[in-house]
Design a protein around this motif. Structure first.
Motif, PDB file in Angstrom:
ATOM      1  N   GLN A  12       0.846  -1.205   0.000  1.00  0.00           N
ATOM      2  CA  GLN A  12       0.000   0.000   0.000  1.00  0.00           C
ATOM      3  C   GLN A  12       0.878   1.250   0.000  1.00  0.00           C
ATOM      4  O   GLN A  12       0.584   2.232  -0.682  1.00  0.00           O
ATOM      5  CB  GLN A  12      -0.902   0.000   1.236  1.00  0.00           C
ATOM      6  CG  GLN A  12      -2.051  -0.979   1.160  1.00  0.00           C
ATOM      7  CD  GLN A  12      -2.920  -0.931   2.402  1.00  0.00           C
ATOM      8  OE1 GLN A  12      -2.482  -0.512   3.464  1.00  0.00           O
ATOM      9  NE2 GLN A  12      -4.154  -1.390   2.271  1.00  0.00           N
ATOM     10  N   ARG A  60      -1.043   6.419   2.505  1.00  0.00           N
ATOM     11  CA  ARG A  60      -1.386   5.000   2.591  1.00  0.00           C
ATOM     12  C   ARG A  60      -2.827   4.816   3.087  1.00  0.00           C
ATOM     13  O   ARG A  60      -3.535   3.915   2.663  1.00  0.00           O
ATOM     14  CB  ARG A  60      -0.421   4.285   3.538  1.00  0.00           C
ATOM     15  CG  ARG A  60      -0.531   2.775   3.504  1.00  0.00           C
ATOM     16  CD  ARG A  60       0.396   2.139   4.516  1.00  0.00           C
ATOM     17  NE  ARG A  60       0.048   2.489   5.875  1.00  0.00           N
ATOM     18  CZ  ARG A  60      -0.911   1.898   6.584  1.00  0.00           C
ATOM     19  NH1 ARG A  60      -1.618   0.935   6.044  1.00  0.00           N
ATOM     20  NH2 ARG A  60      -1.177   2.273   7.810  1.00  0.00           N
ATOM     21  N   GLU A  61      -3.244   5.714   3.969  1.00  0.00           N
ATOM     22  CA  GLU A  61      -4.605   5.622   4.506  1.00  0.00           C
ATOM     23  C   GLU A  61      -5.645   5.760   3.393  1.00  0.00           C
ATOM     24  O   GLU A  61      -6.707   5.151   3.446  1.00  0.00           O
ATOM     25  CB  GLU A  61      -4.860   6.717   5.562  1.00  0.00           C
ATOM     26  CG  GLU A  61      -4.078   6.537   6.848  1.00  0.00           C
ATOM     27  CD  GLU A  61      -2.669   7.102   6.782  1.00  0.00           C
ATOM     28  OE1 GLU A  61      -2.263   7.606   5.708  1.00  0.00           O
ATOM     29  OE2 GLU A  61      -1.962   7.015   7.800  1.00  0.00           O
ATOM     30  N   MET A  77      -5.836   2.535   1.649  1.00  0.00           N
ATOM     31  CA  MET A  77      -6.537   1.586   2.519  1.00  0.00           C
ATOM     32  C   MET A  77      -8.060   1.768   2.407  1.00  0.00           C
ATOM     33  O   MET A  77      -8.803   0.804   2.265  1.00  0.00           O
ATOM     34  CB  MET A  77      -6.092   1.848   3.961  1.00  0.00           C
ATOM     35  CG  MET A  77      -6.333   0.744   4.921  1.00  0.00           C
ATOM     36  SD  MET A  77      -5.420   1.109   6.435  1.00  0.00           S
ATOM     37  CE  MET A  77      -6.470   2.331   7.160  1.00  0.00           C
ATOM     38  N   ARG A  78      -8.488   3.027   2.429  1.00  0.00           N
ATOM     39  CA  ARG A  78      -9.929   3.291   2.330  1.00  0.00           C
ATOM     40  C   ARG A  78     -10.461   2.963   0.935  1.00  0.00           C
ATOM     41  O   ARG A  78     -11.585   2.516   0.783  1.00  0.00           O
ATOM     42  CB  ARG A  78     -10.227   4.750   2.695  1.00  0.00           C
ATOM     43  CG  ARG A  78     -10.079   5.029   4.181  1.00  0.00           C
ATOM     44  CD  ARG A  78     -10.505   6.426   4.529  1.00  0.00           C
ATOM     45  NE  ARG A  78     -11.949   6.610   4.426  1.00  0.00           N
ATOM     46  CZ  ARG A  78     -12.814   6.273   5.362  1.00  0.00           C
ATOM     47  NH1 ARG A  78     -12.397   5.726   6.481  1.00  0.00           N
ATOM     48  NH2 ARG A  78     -14.103   6.482   5.211  1.00  0.00           N
ATOM     49  N   LYS A  82     -11.119  -0.667   0.620  1.00  0.00           N
ATOM     50  CA  LYS A  82     -12.330  -1.096   1.325  1.00  0.00           C
ATOM     51  C   LYS A  82     -13.586  -0.491   0.690  1.00  0.00           C
ATOM     52  O   LYS A  82     -14.674  -0.554   1.268  1.00  0.00           O
ATOM     53  CB  LYS A  82     -12.251  -0.652   2.777  1.00  0.00           C
ATOM     54  CG  LYS A  82     -11.204  -1.404   3.579  1.00  0.00           C
ATOM     55  CD  LYS A  82     -11.200  -0.872   4.995  1.00  0.00           C
ATOM     56  CE  LYS A  82     -10.143  -1.564   5.822  1.00  0.00           C
ATOM     57  NZ  LYS A  82     -10.012  -0.945   7.148  1.00  0.00           N
ATOM     58  N   ASP A  94     -10.205   5.488  10.476  1.00  0.00           N
ATOM     59  CA  ASP A  94      -9.695   4.110  10.641  1.00  0.00           C
ATOM     60  C   ASP A  94      -8.180   4.086  10.578  1.00  0.00           C
ATOM     61  O   ASP A  94      -7.581   3.274   9.924  1.00  0.00           O
ATOM     62  CB  ASP A  94     -10.305   3.160   9.610  1.00  0.00           C
ATOM     63  CG  ASP A  94     -10.138   3.685   8.206  1.00  0.00           C
ATOM     64  OD1 ASP A  94     -10.621   3.057   7.291  1.00  0.00           O
ATOM     65  OD2 ASP A  94      -9.488   4.740   8.042  1.00  0.00           O
ATOM     66  N   CYS A  95      -7.573   5.072  11.270  1.00  0.00           N
ATOM     67  CA  CYS A  95      -6.111   5.155  11.296  1.00  0.00           C
ATOM     68  C   CYS A  95      -5.479   3.929  11.941  1.00  0.00           C
ATOM     69  O   CYS A  95      -4.410   3.494  11.563  1.00  0.00           O
ATOM     70  CB  CYS A  95      -5.666   6.384  12.089  1.00  0.00           C
ATOM     71  SG  CYS A  95      -5.543   7.838  11.080  1.00  0.00           S
ATOM     72  N   GLU A 143      -6.334   0.879  11.924  1.00  0.00           N
ATOM     73  CA  GLU A 143      -6.296  -0.361  11.150  1.00  0.00           C
ATOM     74  C   GLU A 143      -5.153  -0.310  10.151  1.00  0.00           C
ATOM     75  O   GLU A 143      -4.906   0.704   9.525  1.00  0.00           O
ATOM     76  CB  GLU A 143      -7.599  -0.544  10.371  1.00  0.00           C
ATOM     77  CG  GLU A 143      -8.812  -0.616  11.276  1.00  0.00           C
ATOM     78  CD  GLU A 143     -10.092  -0.551  10.461  1.00  0.00           C
ATOM     79  OE1 GLU A 143     -10.175  -1.273   9.452  1.00  0.00           O
ATOM     80  OE2 GLU A 143     -10.982   0.202  10.839  1.00  0.00           O
ATOM     81  N   SER A 144      -4.467  -1.391  10.016  1.00  0.00           N
ATOM     82  CA  SER A 144      -3.430  -1.433   8.989  1.00  0.00           C
ATOM     83  C   SER A 144      -3.497  -2.776   8.274  1.00  0.00           C
ATOM     84  O   SER A 144      -3.769  -3.803   8.872  1.00  0.00           O
ATOM     85  CB  SER A 144      -2.054  -1.239   9.606  1.00  0.00           C
ATOM     86  OG  SER A 144      -1.762  -2.302  10.450  1.00  0.00           O
TER      87      SER A 144
END
Lengths: 74, 151
Positions: free
Chosen positions: A19, A30-31, A34-35, A38, B145-146, B148-149
């Motif tokens: 990521q 990176r967040e 990640m989102r 999802k 959702d910081c 969570e990785s």
């Protein structure tokens, strides 16, 4: 347009990218990746296009939108 | 693919302690008794510095498109709330005259003084709320959702 499904994770992993690496390639955090994976974040066309190029996958394969609007027969 | 990166400014969350300066606003009560001046009430606005805590937590963060969207969302929510409170405060000063008369009587002041004091305090607190809330909401939206990785 109700929602969308993002297949980014599958194609990112197939490309052997983390990521973090992908985020750096397309200039986001990176967040955000990640989102996106999802299907919690609807990206701009520019970001979607950059992601598509980064993972060598057509944009319409990466993102699939669930449309509730009736299709016009044009 | 190279992108012109933009990062948030680098500050320490400890700067949030500056928010304690907001308590200087209570000095207005003393200065009013001494010299009829209530300028220190504006110091209540310093409570907004508590927002530095959240800004510091997000310091040196890459401002990507999601960050900018969240920032706009946070500011819109914070400022619309502050606008609403300011409007309510203005309306309160122009209506409910009976309440102001009673309040002025209880404080042994003139109605105009009580209203001016009320407005000064409300505007300072609204400013503080706007400054703090915009930073807090940005942090809240951005770190949903910081923890969570998943690599």
């Amino acid at each position: 347009m109700d929602g969308f499904i993002c297949h980014l994770k599958r194609y990112r992993q197939a490309k052997g990218l983390t990521q973090e690496q992908l985020a750096e390639m397309v200039g986001v955090r990176r967040e955000t990746i990640m989102r996106l994976e999802k299907s919690l974040y609807n990206p701009s066309l520019k970001l979607a296009f950059d992601l598509s190029k980064a993972v060598d996958t057509p944009i319409e394969v990466l993102f699939q939108f669930e449309s509730t609007e009736p299709e016009s027969g044009l | 693919m190279k992108h012109a990166s933009k990062y948030t400014r680098k500050i320490s969350p400890r700067l949030g302690l500056l928010g304690l300066l907001g308590f200087l606003g209570f000095a207005g009560l003393a200065t009013y008794r001494l010299s009829q001046g209530f300028f220190p009430f504006v110091f209540f606005g310093f409570f907004g510095f508590f927002g530095f805590y959240y800004e510091g937590k997000m310091s040196a963060t890459l401002m990507d498109e999601r960050f900018l969207q969240n920032k706009l969302r946070a500011e819109r929510k914070a400022y619309s709330l502050c606008g609403g409170i300011s409007l309510l405060a203005l309306m309160l000063t122009s209506v409910a005259e009976a309440v102001w008369v009673q309040l002025a009587g209880a404080l042994a002041l003139q109605i105009s003084e009580v209203k001016l004091m009320f407005l000064t305090i409300m505007l300072a607190l609204t400013f503080a709320l706007g400054s703090f809330l915009s930073q807090y909401l940005l942090y809240h939206y951005d770190c949903e959702d910081c923890s969570e990785s998943e690599l």
